[in-house]
Design an enzyme around this catalytic site. Structure first.
Site, PDB file in Angstrom:
ATOM      1  N   HIS E  15       0.859  -1.194   0.000  1.00 50.11           N
ATOM      2  CA  HIS E  15       0.000   0.000   0.000  1.00 50.11           C
ATOM      3  C   HIS E  15       0.894   1.243   0.000  1.00 50.11           C
ATOM      4  O   HIS E  15       2.106   1.176   0.130  1.00 50.11           O
ATOM      5  CB  HIS E  15      -0.976   0.006   1.179  1.00 50.11           C
ATOM      6  CG  HIS E  15      -0.426   0.461   2.495  1.00 50.11           C
ATOM      7  ND1 HIS E  15      -1.202   1.068   3.463  1.00 50.11           N
ATOM      8  CD2 HIS E  15       0.828   0.389   3.012  1.00 50.11           C
ATOM      9  CE1 HIS E  15      -0.447   1.344   4.514  1.00 50.11           C
ATOM     10  NE2 HIS E  15       0.770   0.963   4.274  1.00 50.11           N
ATOM     11  N   CYS E  34       5.746   6.897   3.969  1.00 51.60           N
ATOM     12  CA  CYS E  34       4.566   6.052   3.724  1.00 51.60           C
ATOM     13  C   CYS E  34       3.863   6.440   2.428  1.00 51.60           C
ATOM     14  O   CYS E  34       2.974   5.733   1.966  1.00 51.60           O
ATOM     15  CB  CYS E  34       3.581   6.151   4.888  1.00 51.60           C
ATOM     16  SG  CYS E  34       4.296   5.601   6.443  1.00 51.60           S
ATOM     17  N   HIS E  40       5.060   0.449  -0.352  1.00 51.50           N
ATOM     18  CA  HIS E  40       5.778  -0.430   0.562  1.00 51.50           C
ATOM     19  C   HIS E  40       4.742  -1.470   1.010  1.00 51.50           C
ATOM     20  O   HIS E  40       3.679  -1.569   0.383  1.00 51.50           O
ATOM     21  CB  HIS E  40       6.380   0.356   1.743  1.00 51.50           C
ATOM     22  CG  HIS E  40       5.362   1.001   2.610  1.00 51.50           C
ATOM     23  ND1 HIS E  40       4.672   2.140   2.252  1.00 51.50           N
ATOM     24  CD2 HIS E  40       4.866   0.663   3.835  1.00 51.50           C
ATOM     25  CE1 HIS E  40       3.823   2.480   3.213  1.00 51.50           C
ATOM     26  NE2 HIS E  40       3.920   1.602   4.173  1.00 51.50           N
ATOM     27  N   HIS E  42       3.135  -4.598   4.175  1.00 56.05           N
ATOM     28  CA  HIS E  42       3.031  -5.095   5.550  1.00 56.05           C
ATOM     29  C   HIS E  42       2.501  -6.520   5.576  1.00 56.05           C
ATOM     30  O   HIS E  42       1.782  -6.948   4.674  1.00 56.05           O
ATOM     31  CB  HIS E  42       2.070  -4.208   6.365  1.00 56.05           C
ATOM     32  CG  HIS E  42       2.546  -2.817   6.572  1.00 56.05           C
ATOM     33  ND1 HIS E  42       3.646  -2.522   7.335  1.00 56.05           N
ATOM     34  CD2 HIS E  42       2.080  -1.627   6.128  1.00 56.05           C
ATOM     35  CE1 HIS E  42       3.833  -1.204   7.350  1.00 56.05           C
ATOM     36  NE2 HIS E  42       2.905  -0.634   6.622  1.00 56.05           N
ATOM     37  N   ASP E  80      -5.121 -10.424   0.329  1.00 58.11           N
ATOM     38  CA  ASP E  80      -3.799 -11.049   0.458  1.00 58.11           C
ATOM     39  C   ASP E  80      -3.037 -11.031  -0.864  1.00 58.11           C
ATOM     40  O   ASP E  80      -3.584 -11.367  -1.918  1.00 58.11           O
ATOM     41  CB  ASP E  80      -3.948 -12.504   0.927  1.00 58.11           C
ATOM     42  CG  ASP E  80      -2.591 -13.139   1.187  1.00 58.11           C
ATOM     43  OD1 ASP E  80      -1.785 -12.537   1.911  1.00 58.11           O
ATOM     44  OD2 ASP E  80      -2.330 -14.232   0.641  1.00 58.11           O
ATOM     45  N   HIS E  81      -1.755 -10.654  -0.777  1.00 59.48           N
ATOM     46  CA  HIS E  81      -0.896 -10.564  -1.965  1.00 59.48           C
ATOM     47  C   HIS E  81      -1.460  -9.597  -2.997  1.00 59.48           C
ATOM     48  O   HIS E  81      -1.303  -9.795  -4.205  1.00 59.48           O
ATOM     49  CB  HIS E  81      -0.612 -11.952  -2.568  1.00 59.48           C
ATOM     50  CG  HIS E  81       0.426 -12.702  -1.777  1.00 59.48           C
ATOM     51  ND1 HIS E  81       0.182 -13.199  -0.530  1.00 59.48           N
ATOM     52  CD2 HIS E  81       1.727 -12.988  -2.043  1.00 59.48           C
ATOM     53  CE1 HIS E  81       1.274 -13.788  -0.068  1.00 59.48           C
ATOM     54  NE2 HIS E  81       2.225 -13.664  -0.958  1.00 59.48           N
ATOM     55  N   GLU E 125      -0.789  -3.498  11.903  1.00 60.67           N
ATOM     56  CA  GLU E 125      -0.001  -3.167  10.708  1.00 60.67           C
ATOM     57  C   GLU E 125       1.444  -3.619  10.938  1.00 60.67           C
ATOM     58  O   GLU E 125       2.106  -4.133  10.043  1.00 60.67           O
ATOM     59  CB  GLU E 125      -0.063  -1.669  10.477  1.00 60.67           C
ATOM     60  CG  GLU E 125       0.273  -1.261   9.067  1.00 60.67           C
ATOM     61  CD  GLU E 125       0.037   0.216   8.835  1.00 60.67           C
ATOM     62  OE1 GLU E 125      -0.969   0.563   8.185  1.00 60.67           O
ATOM     63  OE2 GLU E 125       0.848   1.040   9.309  1.00 60.67           O
TER      64      GLU E 125
END
Lengths: 136, 136, 136, 136, 136, 136
Positions: E15, E34, E40, E42, E80-81, E125
């Protein structure tokens, strides 16, 4: 240039520590509460370590999705939600101490991991008690 | 008499698994969801291990404040809040698998650690998937 | 066929990093805040590793209840809720760095573990800083 | 529509449990080993919780970088690597139990958090002992 | 007599923090690293809490296998992913801060949980930054 | 001014999910693998929360040594290394789901905690599944 890849898995099982070759009294003396005839249980955490060269094509030592599936099929599906002493052939005659479970798991996984890769593992019985086996 | 000192650090990064020498189709087949062209990401945890003799003057193998600063400058500032494939020279041509990232980090740290000390490291991609590299 | 058995324990202690052979100024320069003359403290976590053959009678390398009791008596009762510099003979002259504490603990445990078993240990000073000692 | 934001921080300190209004004997009886006159110590973990509306401009209840800096300045720099009884004005007369430390920390943080936001906190003395304070 | 049942799940995503209604400069000022345009990522950990009466037939408030499947289908398979900003309809216009992601997840889960049960959640996070949302 | 004090404890037990008022078939359908007649097991983690005013004499809401002893005697000694269905009066007729175990533990602890203090608890069956009960 060797790199190790680790994959964690979990299974929940009942067991009792008991050596069938010893008397009830000797078992009770050796294993105390862990010898309870109606069993107790654990959340086992398994940490599998596979060591080898990085494949330049994939950047992997081993694809962890494949490793995950091997652990799922060979270990989780065999031992999860089972009574180790009652429900498994592996511990019919063998005392399911963490040490013995670790060796049994290594024997079950070894044929499914490429022979040029080394195999080790850790088995956590609780957060405070665990064992490591680096293979035969 | 060798003692090892460990220091943990963290960085959060985006990446995709992708070998630029393979076709899109081959990459998709090899890496599945991890090949998503718009990336996914991880909280990476790095565990650096430095092994050597205890300095009798300080009682240290290595001052962990110095080790912390080296990791901060060489690894965290380079990779944290970055896209490994897009924003770094290290992974322009190299597939950023955990294995390859571990070797790259080792190469980046090695010149900054006294040559009489051994250097190893672990890199956690998730709690369940991690790698270890003990050096060249 | 060697298996390692691990047991974790905890103790909470005060300490300061200080080499009595150096001047106040040199100590302050080397150890910074850790040299605070009125001390600071940690929750230390100790991870003891014992390696040997599995005893076929018990299925144990070592009975973890016995290992637990040795650690309780030799380490916990000696160091827990103590000031390492002030209250212990071990660190009257020795700087209580994690490295030195690990070696002292190894020396204290070694006579109580069967000589055919290997002894290693990890000592966590914080979650991010820890040391490992595999013995003399 | 209220959302809570949490931020963790750490500090390592020495302390002893001691009520200066009671005799040495009463203190020893009440606090046992925790009353050791030469102190013991802990790795304290602080978990700060701030509750409020999401700011539609930023998507934040509070910018955690700002929250991190407040905790660093007001709590970490005051208590880390200190002896709570000896080195701080807050615990000159006040027994530094986890309960009292939590209330003191809340009082130190409250003026630095916007008054339309609620403030709560947890303080971990060890992994097994911790306290929570939701404010006055 | 209300009991709460918790179930944890994980997803790994890329994100960037970015409010499309603000200029690039304002975004950079508000979100710093950010806001990195190439993202980047998480390892998100989701903790879902369902509160209600115990069903006397099953002894359950809710069958966690059902809860697990709902989270897998509605949250894991969606996020996810993935790149939250690029690959999802939910964050095309909404800044994917932890706060906003938590509210979006709550909205996605609510229709799939029996209306007599309360629904809350936590979203981690990182280990040090997390949020909690107790519902509308 | 209310503060909550938490204390963690552990016990390892075998159980099966089974409602004796239902047929074998219905039990199998409702509980699947968890209904295994030869049991499975868990490392249960119990987190007890006691809320009240700080006693100005001690700085405690409750002495955690006393709380620890109550949990040891009333819960650990009763359930640790036991089969919940077979070895305990509490679950002879009651299905030992996490929800029901939590309520039983609350009932066992309540008489031993001063009535001006509130009592809540969390019970972790695994790291991913847990329940909370705030009392009757």
């Amino acid at each position: 240039m060797l790199v190790s890849v680790f994959r964690k898995a979990h299974f929940n099982a009942a067991h009792r520590l008991h050596n069938p070759k010893l008397s009830e009294e000797e078992n009770k003396k050796l294993f105390g509460l862990c010898n309870n005839p109606s069993y107790h249980g654990h959340n086992y955490t398994l940490e599998v370590k596979v060591t080898g060269e990085i494949d330049p094509l994939t950047g992997y030592v081993i694809d962890t999705k494949i490793l995950k599936d091997v652990i799922q099929k060979e270990i989780h599906d065999r031992f999860d939600h089972r009574n180790l002493n009652e429900d498994t052939v592996e511990f019919k005659e063998l005392n399911p101490t963490a040490e013995n479970i670790a060796v049994v798991i290594w024997d079950l996984l070894r044929p499914h991991i490429d022979s040029k890769l080394q195999l080790s593992l850790r088995l956590y019985e609780t957060e405070n008690n665990f064992v490591e086996f680096n293979g035969k």
